[in-house]
Write a protein that holds these residues in place. Structure first.
Motif, PDB file in Angstrom:
ATOM      1  N   MET A 143       0.855  -1.176   0.000  1.00  0.00           N
ATOM      2  CA  MET A 143       0.000   0.000   0.000  1.00  0.00           C
ATOM      3  C   MET A 143       0.899   1.237   0.000  1.00  0.00           C
ATOM      4  O   MET A 143       1.877   1.308   0.728  1.00  0.00           O
ATOM      5  CB  MET A 143      -0.883  -0.067   1.237  1.00  0.00           C
ATOM      6  CG  MET A 143      -1.974   0.940   1.336  1.00  0.00           C
ATOM      7  SD  MET A 143      -3.535   0.786   0.433  1.00  0.00           S
ATOM      8  CE  MET A 143      -3.953  -0.877   0.307  1.00  0.00           C
ATOM      9  N   PRO A 180      -0.301   7.088   2.745  1.00  0.00           N
ATOM     10  CA  PRO A 180      -1.655   7.646   2.837  1.00  0.00           C
ATOM     11  C   PRO A 180      -1.658   9.149   2.615  1.00  0.00           C
ATOM     12  O   PRO A 180      -0.666   9.837   2.849  1.00  0.00           O
ATOM     13  CB  PRO A 180      -2.077   7.310   4.271  1.00  0.00           C
ATOM     14  CG  PRO A 180      -0.797   7.198   5.021  1.00  0.00           C
ATOM     15  CD  PRO A 180       0.236   6.727   4.040  1.00  0.00           C
ATOM     16  N   THR A 206       0.676   8.980  -7.205  1.00  0.00           N
ATOM     17  CA  THR A 206      -0.536   8.167  -7.096  1.00  0.00           C
ATOM     18  C   THR A 206      -1.531   8.597  -8.157  1.00  0.00           C
ATOM     19  O   THR A 206      -2.227   9.586  -8.008  1.00  0.00           O
ATOM     20  CB  THR A 206      -1.160   8.296  -5.691  1.00  0.00           C
ATOM     21  OG1 THR A 206      -0.164   8.007  -4.730  1.00  0.00           O
ATOM     22  CG2 THR A 206      -2.320   7.341  -5.530  1.00  0.00           C
ATOM     23  N   HIS A 251      -9.959   0.571  -4.603  1.00  0.00           N
ATOM     24  CA  HIS A 251      -8.520   0.320  -4.762  1.00  0.00           C
ATOM     25  C   HIS A 251      -7.718   0.702  -3.529  1.00  0.00           C
ATOM     26  O   HIS A 251      -6.499   0.578  -3.527  1.00  0.00           O
ATOM     27  CB  HIS A 251      -7.975   1.095  -5.977  1.00  0.00           C
ATOM     28  CG  HIS A 251      -8.578   0.660  -7.260  1.00  0.00           C
ATOM     29  ND1 HIS A 251      -8.183  -0.476  -7.925  1.00  0.00           N
ATOM     30  CD2 HIS A 251      -9.587   1.188  -7.994  1.00  0.00           C
ATOM     31  CE1 HIS A 251      -8.899  -0.619  -9.018  1.00  0.00           C
ATOM     32  NE2 HIS A 251      -9.754   0.372  -9.083  1.00  0.00           N
ATOM     33  N   GLY A 252      -8.377   1.233  -2.500  1.00  0.00           N
ATOM     34  CA  GLY A 252      -7.622   1.719  -1.356  1.00  0.00           C
ATOM     35  C   GLY A 252      -8.357   1.575  -0.043  1.00  0.00           C
ATOM     36  O   GLY A 252      -9.320   0.813   0.081  1.00  0.00           O
ATOM     37  N   LEU A 307      -6.797   8.683   3.085  1.00  0.00           N
ATOM     38  CA  LEU A 307      -7.013   7.840   1.910  1.00  0.00           C
ATOM     39  C   LEU A 307      -5.669   7.258   1.511  1.00  0.00           C
ATOM     40  O   LEU A 307      -4.683   7.992   1.402  1.00  0.00           O
ATOM     41  CB  LEU A 307      -7.578   8.709   0.780  1.00  0.00           C
ATOM     42  CG  LEU A 307      -8.174   8.071  -0.444  1.00  0.00           C
ATOM     43  CD1 LEU A 307      -9.236   7.050  -0.100  1.00  0.00           C
ATOM     44  CD2 LEU A 307      -8.758   9.137  -1.351  1.00  0.00           C
ATOM     45  N   ALA A 308      -5.595   5.936   1.357  1.00  0.00           N
ATOM     46  CA  ALA A 308      -4.345   5.287   0.969  1.00  0.00           C
ATOM     47  C   ALA A 308      -4.610   4.329  -0.183  1.00  0.00           C
ATOM     48  O   ALA A 308      -5.601   3.600  -0.183  1.00  0.00           O
ATOM     49  CB  ALA A 308      -3.753   4.525   2.158  1.00  0.00           C
ATOM     50  N   PHE A 309      -3.711   4.355  -1.160  1.00  0.00           N
ATOM     51  CA  PHE A 309      -3.804   3.446  -2.310  1.00  0.00           C
ATOM     52  C   PHE A 309      -2.573   2.578  -2.366  1.00  0.00           C
ATOM     53  O   PHE A 309      -1.503   2.959  -2.011  1.00  0.00           O
ATOM     54  CB  PHE A 309      -3.932   4.243  -3.625  1.00  0.00           C
ATOM     55  CG  PHE A 309      -5.243   4.939  -3.760  1.00  0.00           C
ATOM     56  CD1 PHE A 309      -6.370   4.265  -4.185  1.00  0.00           C
ATOM     57  CD2 PHE A 309      -5.360   6.270  -3.450  1.00  0.00           C
ATOM     58  CE1 PHE A 309      -7.584   4.911  -4.301  1.00  0.00           C
ATOM     59  CE2 PHE A 309      -6.567   6.929  -3.570  1.00  0.00           C
ATOM     60  CZ  PHE A 309      -7.671   6.242  -4.001  1.00  0.00           C
TER      61      PHE A 309
END
Length: 143
Positions: free
Chosen positions: A1, A4, A99, A127-128, A141-143
């Motif tokens: 991941m 964030p 990102t 996706h996150g 928010l983290a991808f």
């Protein structure tokens, strides 16, 4: 991941979870424009993270500014409970330089809040990881 993104939002409850995003045409369109030595259109807009939206949507202003060409139409059901036909487009959506989702299928939408030009739906959120921290007035928010 990936790392964030933390958004400190003093008016989180009133305004909802918002963030700035950069929208461009999809990667195949960008490649075509580069091969033709044309400028790549890009727009930075305010987006609302909308867990109630199954599909990401952009305003008519974004469609017009980027000169997006519809890939087709789809029928959607909105809060009005009536089916509506919407144009569907491919875009690139970036939260920062590292990102970027290069092909995101989005719909055009009439967004009532004039400062919001993008609704980030569950298709992107899938996706996150999204964290809504009301007491701290933060969204992560983290991808």
């Amino acid at each position: 991941m990936a790392r964030p993104f933390t958004f400190d939002l003093p008016r989180l409850r009133e305004s909802g979870p918002t963030c700035q995003v950069v929208i461009e045409p999809s990667e195949p369109v960008i490649e075509k424009l580069r091969s033709e030595n044309k400028k790549i259109p890009r727009v930075t807009v305010l987006a609302l993270i909308d867990t109630g939206a199954s599909t990401t949507a952009v305003s008519h202003r974004v469609v017009k500014k980027l000169k997006l060409v519809p890939r087709g139409t789809v029928q959607v059901y909105t809060s009005h409970k009536k089916p509506e036909t919407r144009n569907e487009f491919d875009i690139s959506l970036a939260f920062d330089a590292r990102t970027c989702l290069t092909i995101v299928k989005v719909l055009d939408a009439t967004l009532q809040n004039s400062s919001i030009d993008c609704l980030i739906g569950r298709d992107v959120l899938d996706h996150g990881i999204l964290t809504y921290n009301g007491p701290k007035k933060q969204v992560k928010l983290a991808f």
